[in-house]
Design an enzyme around this catalytic site. Structure first.
Site, PDB file in Angstrom:
ATOM      1  N   ARG A  56       0.840  -1.208   0.000  1.00 44.38           N
ATOM      2  CA  ARG A  56       0.000   0.000   0.000  1.00 44.38           C
ATOM      3  C   ARG A  56       0.875   1.258   0.000  1.00 44.38           C
ATOM      4  NH1 ARG A  56      -4.303   2.914   3.573  1.00 44.38           N
ATOM      5  NH2 ARG A  56      -5.783   3.424   1.889  1.00 44.38           N
ATOM      6  N   HIS A 106       0.560   4.266  -2.625  1.00 40.36           N
ATOM      7  CA  HIS A 106       0.261   5.648  -2.211  1.00 40.36           C
ATOM      8  C   HIS A 106       1.406   6.610  -2.521  1.00 40.36           C
ATOM      9  CE1 HIS A 106      -3.528   5.301   0.464  1.00 40.36           C
ATOM     10  NE2 HIS A 106      -3.594   4.522  -0.610  1.00 40.36           N
ATOM     11  N   TRP A 161     -12.147 -10.087   9.017  1.00 38.63           N
ATOM     12  CA  TRP A 161     -11.517 -10.642  10.212  1.00 38.63           C
ATOM     13  C   TRP A 161     -10.795 -11.939   9.847  1.00 38.63           C
ATOM     14  CZ3 TRP A 161     -16.370  -8.851   9.550  1.00 38.63           C
ATOM     15  CH2 TRP A 161     -16.624  -7.600  10.115  1.00 38.63           C
TER      16      TRP A 161
HETATM   17  C1  HEM Z   1     -10.388   2.458  -6.103  1.00 36.35           C
HETATM   18  C2  HEM Z   1      -9.122   2.383  -5.683  1.00 36.35           C
HETATM   19  C3  HEM Z   1      -8.782   2.023  -4.254  1.00 36.35           C
HETATM   20  C4  HEM Z   1      -9.418   2.355  -3.087  1.00 36.35           C
HETATM   21  C5  HEM Z   1     -10.671   3.219  -2.910  1.00 36.35           C
HETATM   22  C6  HEM Z   1      -8.676   1.716  -2.003  1.00 36.35           C
HETATM   23  C7  HEM Z   1      -9.031   1.810  -0.655  1.00 36.35           C
HETATM   24  C8  HEM Z   1      -8.410   1.110   0.362  1.00 36.35           C
HETATM   25  C9  HEM Z   1      -8.786   1.182   1.747  1.00 36.35           C
HETATM   26  C10 HEM Z   1      -9.917   2.047   2.327  1.00 36.35           C
HETATM   27  C11 HEM Z   1      -7.964   0.337   2.433  1.00 36.35           C
HETATM   28  C12 HEM Z   1      -7.962   0.066   3.938  1.00 36.35           C
HETATM   29  C13 HEM Z   1      -6.833   0.868   4.578  1.00 36.35           C
HETATM   30  C14 HEM Z   1      -6.824   0.610   6.080  1.00 36.35           C
HETATM   31  O1  HEM Z   1      -7.911   0.764   6.683  1.00 36.35           O
HETATM   32  O2  HEM Z   1      -5.748   0.253   6.621  1.00 36.35           O
HETATM   33  C15 HEM Z   1      -7.076  -0.269   1.471  1.00 36.35           C
HETATM   34  C16 HEM Z   1      -6.097  -1.202   1.802  1.00 36.35           C
HETATM   35  C17 HEM Z   1      -5.196  -1.719   0.884  1.00 36.35           C
HETATM   36  N1  HEM Z   1      -5.046  -1.317  -0.427  1.00 36.35           N
HETATM   37 FE1  HEM Z   1      -6.385  -0.240  -1.492  1.00 36.35          FE
HETATM   38  N2  HEM Z   1      -7.609   1.014  -2.513  1.00 36.35           N
HETATM   39  C18 HEM Z   1      -7.627   1.186  -3.871  1.00 36.35           C
HETATM   40  C19 HEM Z   1      -6.693   0.691  -4.778  1.00 36.35           C
HETATM   41  C20 HEM Z   1      -5.552  -0.023  -4.420  1.00 36.35           C
HETATM   42  C21 HEM Z   1      -4.449  -0.323  -5.322  1.00 36.35           C
HETATM   43  C22 HEM Z   1      -4.375   0.129  -6.790  1.00 36.35           C
HETATM   44  C23 HEM Z   1      -3.534  -1.055  -4.607  1.00 36.35           C
HETATM   45  C24 HEM Z   1      -2.211  -1.632  -5.034  1.00 36.35           C
HETATM   46  C25 HEM Z   1      -1.859  -1.897  -6.283  1.00 36.35           C
HETATM   47  C26 HEM Z   1      -4.088  -1.210  -3.256  1.00 36.35           C
HETATM   48  C27 HEM Z   1      -3.479  -1.930  -2.240  1.00 36.35           C
HETATM   49  C28 HEM Z   1      -3.993  -2.039  -0.941  1.00 36.35           C
HETATM   50  C29 HEM Z   1      -3.456  -2.957   0.058  1.00 36.35           C
HETATM   51  C30 HEM Z   1      -2.316  -3.952  -0.144  1.00 36.35           C
HETATM   52  C31 HEM Z   1      -4.227  -2.762   1.217  1.00 36.35           C
HETATM   53  C32 HEM Z   1      -4.086  -3.491   2.549  1.00 36.35           C
HETATM   54  C33 HEM Z   1      -3.219  -2.666   3.474  1.00 36.35           C
HETATM   55  C34 HEM Z   1      -3.073  -3.314   4.859  1.00 36.35           C
HETATM   56  O3  HEM Z   1      -3.455  -4.490   5.032  1.00 36.35           O
HETATM   57  O4  HEM Z   1      -2.541  -2.617   5.764  1.00 36.35           O
HETATM   58  N3  HEM Z   1      -5.307  -0.570  -3.178  1.00 36.35           N
HETATM   59  N4  HEM Z   1      -7.364   0.216   0.221  1.00 36.35           N
END
Ligand code: HEM
Ligand code: 7W1
Length: 293
Positions: free
Chosen positions: A45, A49, A191
């Site tokens: 992530r 970002h 979960w």
């Molecule tokens: C419409 C596009 C996207 C939205 C709205 C979105 C939104 C989110 C949100 C709300 C979380 C939870 C964060 C948290 O509460 O810790 C998350 C986690 C995550 N996102 Fe996305 N995301 C998007 C696209 C992507 C993309 C393009 C990638 C990577 C190529 C990605 C990789 C991840 C990963 C790996 C997590 C898990 C992080 C963790 O477990 O700490 N996301 N995302």
């Protein structure tokens, strides 16, 4: 000029496998993070970002080149909640290489390591990003809102020059790993099912599970199933839109197709807005397992 400067200070190609291995070892050593999901997902992530705030139409373009996610000004963007942990994991590695690797190269390489060490596809990667000063920090608020629908998702990724639905669906497939955290984003779960294995399971679950839209403790709507899984509204958008849904079905049935599209789309995300020297080599890295480490 600056890019030449970075060129003269860059490590020889062979040394980047050492940096890869150092990051991979940090992931192995911090396997207890987030109830033993480990640190792969949050590093993935971080890389996303560090790159996804790119906007070619703005004065300050953003993207990974200047490594601006290192500044509190950007790290404190509410969209980046939870990522300080990931940045802190990388600080000792930045110090070890003593300015021979830029923050932009380090953040993006960490995403490559995370995907590959979690069993995902090989991601091609190039070095040469150069740290910019605090004037190069893009405005907060350029990362996507999870409460939105398919058209919002499509338009968002068009800004990042992803004009094909396949690339968009593949990128969001990274939600196969990790989880949401109420304190970070106002979404909770999953979960039981949070994983640290990079597979096409996210797409299979989208199609096969029964999803119920519910308000969560933070007052946000999310989709839950009876096994404690969850999907964001923007996740569910992938099966609510006809064109996206066809691609979800393709990736659910053929993981190698998902991997192929993800590999090139993720590389493109990490390199958005950057002109690399023609001579700058495209590097592929071995996993720790492939090196018998
Ligand atoms: C419409 C596009 C996207 C939205 C709205 C979105 C939104 C989110 C949100 C709300 C979380 C939870 C964060 C948290 O509460 O810790 C998350 C986690 C995550 N996102 Fe996305 N995301 C998007 C696209 C992507 C993309 C393009 C990638 C990577 C190529 C990605 C990789 C991840 C990963 C790996 C997590 C898990 C992080 C963790 O477990 O700490 N996301 N995302
Ligand atoms: C199963 C699932 C669904 N959506 C997600 C969104 C963000 C992060 C992880 C997710 C996840 N594991």
């Amino acid at each position: 000029n600056e890019v030449q400067f970075a060129a003269s200070n860059k490590l020889k190609n062979t040394n980047y496998q050492n940096v890869y291995n150092d990051i991979a070892n940090v992931i192995r050593e911090n396997d207890e993070h987030d109830d033993y999901i480990g640190s792969g997902p949050v590093l993935l992530r971080l890389a996303w970002h560090a790159s996804g705030q790119f906007d070619s139409k703005q004065e300050i373009k953003g993207g990974s080149y200047n490594g601006t996610l290192r500044f509190d000004k950007e790290l404190s963007d509410p969209s980046n909640a939870g990522l300080k942990y990931a940045f802190d994991l990388l600080k000792p590695i930045y110090k070890k290489y003593n300015h021979q690797i830029s923050h932009g190269d380090l953040f993006t390489l960490a995403g490559v390591v995370a995907v590959q060490e979690m069993g995902g596809p090989k991601i091609p990667w190039r070095y040469g990003r150069v740290d910019g000063d605090i004037e190069t920090v893009p405005l907060n608020g350029r990362l996507p809102d999870a409460n939105q629908n398919a058209n919002y998702v499509r338009n968002f990724f068009h800004r990042l020059n992803f004009l094909e639905d396949k690339e968009i669906v593949a990128l969001i497939g990274a939600h196969c790993v990790g989880k949401t955290h109420l304190k970070n984003s106002g979404f909770e779960g999953p979960w039981g099912a949070a994983t640290n294995m990079f597979t096409n399971e996210f797409f299979r679950n989208l199609l096969t599970e029964k999803w119920v839209l519910e308000k969560n403790e933070a007052g946000n709507q999310q989709y839950n199933n009876d096994k404690g899984y969850m999907m964001l509204p923007t996740d569910m958008a992938l099966v609510q839109d006809g064109s996206f849904k066809k691609i979800v079905e393709e990736f659910a049935n053929d993981e190698s197709s998902f991997f192929k599209v993800f590999s090139s789309a993720f590389n493109k995300l990490l390199e958005n807005g950057i002109k690399f020297e023609k001579s700058s080599p495209v590097l592929y890295f071995k996993t720790l397992d492939e090196q018998d480490i």
